[in-house]
Motif scaffolding. Structure first.
Motif, PDB file in Angstrom:
ATOM      1  N   UNK A  73       0.831  -1.207   0.000  1.00 37.40           N
ATOM      2  CA  UNK A  73       0.000   0.000   0.000  1.00 37.40           C
ATOM      3  C   UNK A  73       0.863   1.254   0.000  1.00 37.40           C
ATOM      4  N   UNK A  74       1.828   1.313   0.897  1.00 41.71           N
ATOM      5  CA  UNK A  74       2.725   2.474   0.909  1.00 41.71           C
ATOM      6  C   UNK A  74       3.470   2.603  -0.418  1.00 41.71           C
ATOM      7  N   UNK A  75       3.908   1.477  -0.959  1.00 40.88           N
ATOM      8  CA  UNK A  75       4.680   1.501  -2.197  1.00 40.88           C
ATOM      9  C   UNK A  75       3.900   2.055  -3.370  1.00 40.88           C
ATOM     10  N   UNK A  76       2.635   1.624  -3.542  1.00 39.07           N
ATOM     11  CA  UNK A  76       1.862   2.076  -4.698  1.00 39.07           C
ATOM     12  C   UNK A  76       1.489   3.552  -4.609  1.00 39.07           C
ATOM     13  N   UNK A  77       1.559   4.108  -3.390  1.00 37.80           N
ATOM     14  CA  UNK A  77       1.281   5.530  -3.218  1.00 37.80           C
ATOM     15  C   UNK A  77       2.551   6.378  -3.272  1.00 37.80           C
ATOM     16  N   UNK A  78       3.703   5.733  -3.476  1.00 32.62           N
ATOM     17  CA  UNK A  78       4.952   6.472  -3.589  1.00 32.62           C
ATOM     18  C   UNK A  78       5.614   6.778  -2.266  1.00 32.62           C
ATOM     19  N   UNK A  79       5.096   6.211  -1.179  1.00 33.40           N
ATOM     20  CA  UNK A  79       5.676   6.457   0.142  1.00 33.40           C
ATOM     21  C   UNK A  79       6.705   5.372   0.447  1.00 33.40           C
TER      22      UNK A  79
END
Length: 483
Positions: A186-192
């Motif tokens: 989830x964090x990865x797909x949002x660029x975080x």
């Protein structure tokens, strides 16, 4: 049994159909279905439920729905194999439509229903229904185990609410490797990327990461430009956890290196894949990086390998055309376009959806199907004029070579995401967040334009495209223009 002429029962047929479903043995299963009818079990509830499950697992959704519709009484199990069948075959709208029928029929739901519907919400970005399901779980006292918890994390993540996804993650009494991986993803797909890595490092106090965890980690690093962190994670996967790299890990490594401009290193990584033959996804990542950094030499190599694997994929030709166009080689752009015409290949149609008042609206480029088209277009024209006044300039080069002559007048201004955004701004209250889902990658011009729109409207805008999320606010994007 048949040879001995032993009488079959409903238990016999459900067991055999379950075996056929597990093997995807469509031909044998159809023969069993004939025996079911001949033996008089065609209206048996257990056998019908088994038939629905069998046909959905064999991707015969029409036959499954026919059996389902003929059931005089539908059990919870039958409602669930059918909804799940739609969702697992990518037909999320049909899954949610059937779920709504289930609600209207006054059926009660179990955890299987909730998990399946949450997965469908994740596909469509349907945050409204996802929230309703979460509320239903809480009100009815359904235990939020790791399976439901993971589904909620994925749903909130895929629908753009990272904060709520983290709240669910932190609230779980039990966490397994799947829930940890869902949060990292989830964090990865949002660029975080940094937040994703913090979660990954916290796993030292939890379950050991698996192969899928490292795919999520490497993808997060790729989207955030965390090259050294990604390289360390890749080495750790092999050395510390004895996990052999799969093709997905290689794709993420090529993507990560390529996005960061390390094109030679990305190409060397492909050449070092002695154990696995590079597939289309690997070469697509390489070609995309070449387009981003305008490296025609490596781009041509990537393109040749890509077309050798998938010679009839229109998206590859578009990407190759983009590489040539960015390098100013318009003669080659024309050549690629002519090849597409000869092969009868067409670009995938782009569309964007937006949810307003619990109803989903879809827009395509230069769409005139909406009853309020004139109002939407007028407002969008005014909006883009306001953006021009504060510095917006259309990025003509990014798309002009991709469209036919007659489309050029509307090629930039009336892209589907701009139309959906204009409609959303018109129909929602000031200060509320706008959420848009697009089936393709957001184009460069729309990315720039939406940054300006977030300034002139003072609204937060979240766009989920084919690859990731973009959070626009006060003239900037969460991807930091690294996408």
């Amino acid at each position: 049994m048949l040879a001995c002429k032993t009488e079959c029962s409903n238990h016999t047929f459900t067991a055999v159909l379950k075996s056929c479903a597990n093997l995807s043995a469509l031909g044998i299963g159809k023969t069993v279905h004939c025996h079911v009818i001949v033996c008089g079990y065609g209206l048996d509830l257990f056998v019908q439920a088994a038939l629905v499950s069998f046909y959905t697992k064999c991707n015969e959704l029409g036959a499954a729905r026919q059996v389902f519709d003929e059931m005089p009484e539908r059990s919870l199990v039958a409602w669930n194999a059918m909804i799940s069948g739609y969702e697992q075959n990518g037909l999320a709208e049909e899954a949610i439509g059937l779920f709504n029928c289930m609600r209207e029929a006054g059926m009660e739901f179990d955890s299987v229903t909730m998990v399946t519907v949450l997965a469908a919400c994740s596909q469509l970005g349907d945050l409204g229904l996802g929230r309703w399901v979460h509320e239903y779980i809480n009100v009815n006292g359904l235990r939020v185990n790791t399976t439901i918890g993971t589904s909620l994390i994925n749903m909130y993540g895929r629908c753009g609410d990272v904060i709520k996804a983290r709240e669910v993650f932190d609230s779980l009494n039990q966490q397994n490797v799947i829930t940890w991986t869902a949060m990292i993803s989830t964090y990865g797909m949002h660029g975080y990327g940094n937040e994703a890595m913090k979660i990954f490092h916290l796993m030292k106090h939890g379950p050991p990461p698996n192969s899928v965890t490292f795919i999520a980690v490497l993808s997060a690093c790729a989207h955030a430009g965390l090259v050294s962190e990604g390289q360390l994670a890749y080495a750790s996967m092999i050395q510390n956890y004895q996990i052999a790299p799969r093709i997905e890990h290689h794709v993420s490594m090529v993507d990560m290196l390529g996005r960061a401009g390390l094109l030679n290193e990305a190409y060397q990584h492909i050449q070092s894949m002695n154990d696995i033959k590079p597939n289309a996804a690997v070469w697509t990542a390489m070609l995309g990086a070449c387009k981003m950094h305008k490296n025609v030499t490596l781009g041509v190599i990537a393109a040749e390998n890509l077309l050798a694997i998938e010679p009839h994929h229109p998206g590859h030709f578009v990407l190759i055309s983009n590489v040539y166009a960015m390098a100013g080689q318009m003669d080659r752009v024309e050549m690629v376009r002519n090849v597409m015409i000869e092969k009868g290949l067409k670009k995938q149609v782009g569309y964007s959806t937006i949810e307003v008042d619990n109803k989903t609206y879809m827009f395509s480029m230069a769409d005139v199907s909406h009853p309020e088209t004139d109002t939407i277009y007028k407002y969008l024209d005014e909006l883009m004029e306001r953006c021009r006044e504060v510095g917006y300039t259309p990025a003509f080069e990014s798309v002009m070579h991709e469209v036919e002559d007659e489309e050029r007048a509307h090629a930039l201004r009336y892209h589907s995401e701009k139309l959906a955004l204009a409609f959303g701004l018109l129909k929602t209250r000031e200060g509320s967040v706008i959420r848009i889902v697009k089936n393709l990658r957001v184009c460069e011009d729309c990315h720039v334009a939406i940054k300006f729109i977030s300034v002139v409207t003072r609204r937060k805008i979240i766009v989920r495209d084919k690859l990731r999320f973009h959070h626009f606010e006060d003239g900037s994007c969460s991807c930091l223009d690294y996408w």
